[in-house]
Design a protein around this motif. Sequence first.
Motif, PDB file in Angstrom:
ATOM      1  N   MET A 105      -1.168  49.163  60.102  1.00 60.58           N
ATOM      2  CA  MET A 105      -0.083  48.474  60.771  1.00 60.58           C
ATOM      3  C   MET A 105       0.103  49.069  62.166  1.00 60.58           C
ATOM      4  O   MET A 105       0.092  50.272  62.355  1.00 60.58           O
ATOM      5  N   TYR A 106       0.297  48.228  63.154  1.00 64.99           N
ATOM      6  CA  TYR A 106       0.501  48.657  64.535  1.00 64.99           C
ATOM      7  C   TYR A 106       1.893  49.268  64.678  1.00 64.99           C
ATOM      8  O   TYR A 106       2.893  48.629  64.334  1.00 64.99           O
ATOM      9  N   PRO A 107       2.005  50.507  65.193  1.00 63.75           N
ATOM     10  CA  PRO A 107       3.296  51.195  65.189  1.00 63.75           C
ATOM     11  C   PRO A 107       4.236  50.866  66.353  1.00 63.75           C
ATOM     12  O   PRO A 107       5.286  51.488  66.474  1.00 63.75           O
ATOM     13  N   TYR A 108       3.878  49.907  67.214  1.00 63.37           N
ATOM     14  CA  TYR A 108       4.725  49.588  68.364  1.00 63.37           C
ATOM     15  C   TYR A 108       5.301  48.187  68.263  1.00 63.37           C
ATOM     16  O   TYR A 108       4.699  47.294  67.675  1.00 63.37           O
ATOM     17  N   LYS A 109       6.480  48.020  68.886  1.00 62.02           N
ATOM     18  CA  LYS A 109       7.140  46.717  68.946  1.00 62.02           C
ATOM     19  C   LYS A 109       7.674  46.564  70.364  1.00 62.02           C
ATOM     20  O   LYS A 109       8.230  47.502  70.935  1.00 62.02           O
ATOM     21  N   VAL A 110       7.483  45.374  70.955  1.00 66.28           N
ATOM     22  CA  VAL A 110       7.952  45.115  72.314  1.00 66.28           C
ATOM     23  C   VAL A 110       8.918  43.938  72.288  1.00 66.28           C
ATOM     24  O   VAL A 110       8.627  42.901  71.689  1.00 66.28           O
ATOM     25  N   GLU A 111      10.075  44.107  72.919  1.00 63.14           N
ATOM     26  CA  GLU A 111      11.090  43.054  73.012  1.00 63.14           C
ATOM     27  C   GLU A 111      11.369  42.766  74.477  1.00 63.14           C
ATOM     28  O   GLU A 111      11.154  43.637  75.336  1.00 63.14           O
ATOM     29  N   TYR A 112      11.851  41.558  74.771  1.00 59.77           N
ATOM     30  CA  TYR A 112      12.216  41.191  76.141  1.00 59.77           C
ATOM     31  C   TYR A 112      13.660  40.723  76.142  1.00 59.77           C
ATOM     32  O   TYR A 112      14.029  39.843  75.365  1.00 59.77           O
ATOM     33  N   ILE A 113      14.478  41.323  76.988  1.00 59.88           N
ATOM     34  CA  ILE A 113      15.872  40.915  77.127  1.00 59.88           C
ATOM     35  C   ILE A 113      15.999  40.204  78.468  1.00 59.88           C
ATOM     36  O   ILE A 113      15.747  40.792  79.519  1.00 59.88           O
ATOM     37  N   PHE A 114      16.355  38.931  78.444  1.00 60.26           N
ATOM     38  CA  PHE A 114      16.539  38.170  79.676  1.00 60.26           C
ATOM     39  C   PHE A 114      17.824  38.599  80.366  1.00 60.26           C
ATOM     40  O   PHE A 114      18.839  38.822  79.721  1.00 60.26           O
ATOM     41  N   ALA A 115      17.786  38.677  81.689  1.00 61.80           N
ATOM     42  CA  ALA A 115      18.965  39.049  82.458  1.00 61.80           C
ATOM     43  C   ALA A 115      19.697  37.835  83.014  1.00 61.80           C
ATOM     44  O   ALA A 115      20.750  37.972  83.587  1.00 61.80           O
ATOM     45  N   SER A 116      19.129  36.636  82.830  1.00 65.04           N
ATOM     46  CA  SER A 116      19.811  35.435  83.325  1.00 65.04           C
ATOM     47  C   SER A 116      20.593  34.795  82.187  1.00 65.04           C
ATOM     48  O   SER A 116      20.172  34.813  81.035  1.00 65.04           O
ATOM     49  N   SER A 117      21.733  34.231  82.512  1.00 71.12           N
ATOM     50  CA  SER A 117      22.662  33.758  81.480  1.00 71.12           C
ATOM     51  C   SER A 117      22.125  32.619  80.630  1.00 71.12           C
ATOM     52  O   SER A 117      22.483  32.483  79.478  1.00 71.12           O
ATOM     53  N   GLU A 118      21.254  31.782  81.157  1.00 71.58           N
ATOM     54  CA  GLU A 118      20.773  30.640  80.380  1.00 71.58           C
ATOM     55  C   GLU A 118      19.708  30.993  79.354  1.00 71.58           C
ATOM     56  O   GLU A 118      19.271  30.161  78.594  1.00 71.58           O
ATOM     57  N   LYS A 119      19.274  32.251  79.297  1.00 63.79           N
ATOM     58  CA  LYS A 119      18.201  32.638  78.393  1.00 63.79           C
ATOM     59  C   LYS A 119      18.650  33.672  77.364  1.00 63.79           C
ATOM     60  O   LYS A 119      17.863  34.469  76.906  1.00 63.79           O
TER      61      LYS A 119
ATOM     62  N   LYS B  26      19.607  35.728  74.107  1.00 64.15           N
ATOM     63  CA  LYS B  26      19.014  35.781  72.776  1.00 64.15           C
ATOM     64  C   LYS B  26      20.080  35.737  71.684  1.00 64.15           C
ATOM     65  O   LYS B  26      19.913  35.080  70.685  1.00 64.15           O
ATOM     66  N   TRP B  27      21.208  36.423  71.879  1.00 63.43           N
ATOM     67  CA  TRP B  27      22.204  36.541  70.811  1.00 63.43           C
ATOM     68  C   TRP B  27      23.475  35.737  71.050  1.00 63.43           C
ATOM     69  O   TRP B  27      24.288  35.590  70.180  1.00 63.43           O
ATOM     70  N   TYR B  28      23.674  35.239  72.238  1.00 62.64           N
ATOM     71  CA  TYR B  28      24.889  34.482  72.508  1.00 62.64           C
ATOM     72  C   TYR B  28      24.684  33.617  73.742  1.00 62.64           C
ATOM     73  O   TYR B  28      23.730  33.799  74.479  1.00 62.64           O
ATOM     74  N   GLN B  29      25.559  32.674  73.974  1.00 61.41           N
ATOM     75  CA  GLN B  29      25.489  31.789  75.135  1.00 61.41           C
ATOM     76  C   GLN B  29      26.591  32.156  76.115  1.00 61.41           C
ATOM     77  O   GLN B  29      27.716  32.413  75.719  1.00 61.41           O
ATOM     78  N   SER B  30      26.266  32.155  77.388  1.00 60.22           N
ATOM     79  CA  SER B  30      27.238  32.467  78.429  1.00 60.22           C
ATOM     80  C   SER B  30      27.028  31.534  79.607  1.00 60.22           C
ATOM     81  O   SER B  30      25.903  31.308  80.014  1.00 60.22           O
ATOM     82  N   LYS B  31      28.102  30.988  80.162  1.00 57.70           N
ATOM     83  CA  LYS B  31      27.969  30.083  81.295  1.00 57.70           C
ATOM     84  C   LYS B  31      27.990  30.831  82.621  1.00 57.70           C
ATOM     85  O   LYS B  31      27.567  30.325  83.630  1.00 57.70           O
ATOM     86  N   GLY B  32      28.506  32.047  82.639  1.00 60.10           N
ATOM     87  CA  GLY B  32      28.582  32.816  83.870  1.00 60.10           C
ATOM     88  C   GLY B  32      27.326  33.642  84.094  1.00 60.10           C
ATOM     89  O   GLY B  32      26.398  33.651  83.297  1.00 60.10           O
ATOM     90  N   THR B  33      27.324  34.344  85.217  1.00 51.99           N
ATOM     91  CA  THR B  33      26.199  35.230  85.482  1.00 51.99           C
ATOM     92  C   THR B  33      26.293  36.450  84.569  1.00 51.99           C
ATOM     93  O   THR B  33      27.352  36.780  84.065  1.00 51.99           O
ATOM     94  N   VAL B  34      25.162  37.106  84.383  1.00 48.37           N
ATOM     95  CA  VAL B  34      25.131  38.277  83.519  1.00 48.37           C
ATOM     96  C   VAL B  34      25.543  39.490  84.345  1.00 48.37           C
ATOM     97  O   VAL B  34      24.974  39.765  85.393  1.00 48.37           O
TER      98      VAL B  34
END
Length: 83
Positions: free
Chosen positions: A1-15, A17-25
């Motif tokens: 099993m590969y021991p690494y995991k990579v995630e991407y967190i978007f800094a723009s409000s329209e993208k 992952k866990w919630y929706q926001s209409k304003g800027t981040v």
Amino acid sequence: MYPYKVEYIFASSEKKKWYQSKGTVDAWTLAKELEALLVESHSKGYELVSITPILTHEMVHASYPATRTDGLIVTFRQLEQSE
């Protein structure tokens, strides 16, 4: 099993992952999203390796070049399981 995991967190409000926001981040919101990812990954047996910002280029007012943070690449390593 590969021991690494990579995630991407978007800094723009329209993208979000866990919630929706209409304003800027803002920095606090991005920090809380990163914190949630760190807590979740730790609970699944991963430790943080690195956080890398991804910058993109844009034009401000059609004439001023600028950069902005599009998101964060977060890399984790799975902790070794003792048997």
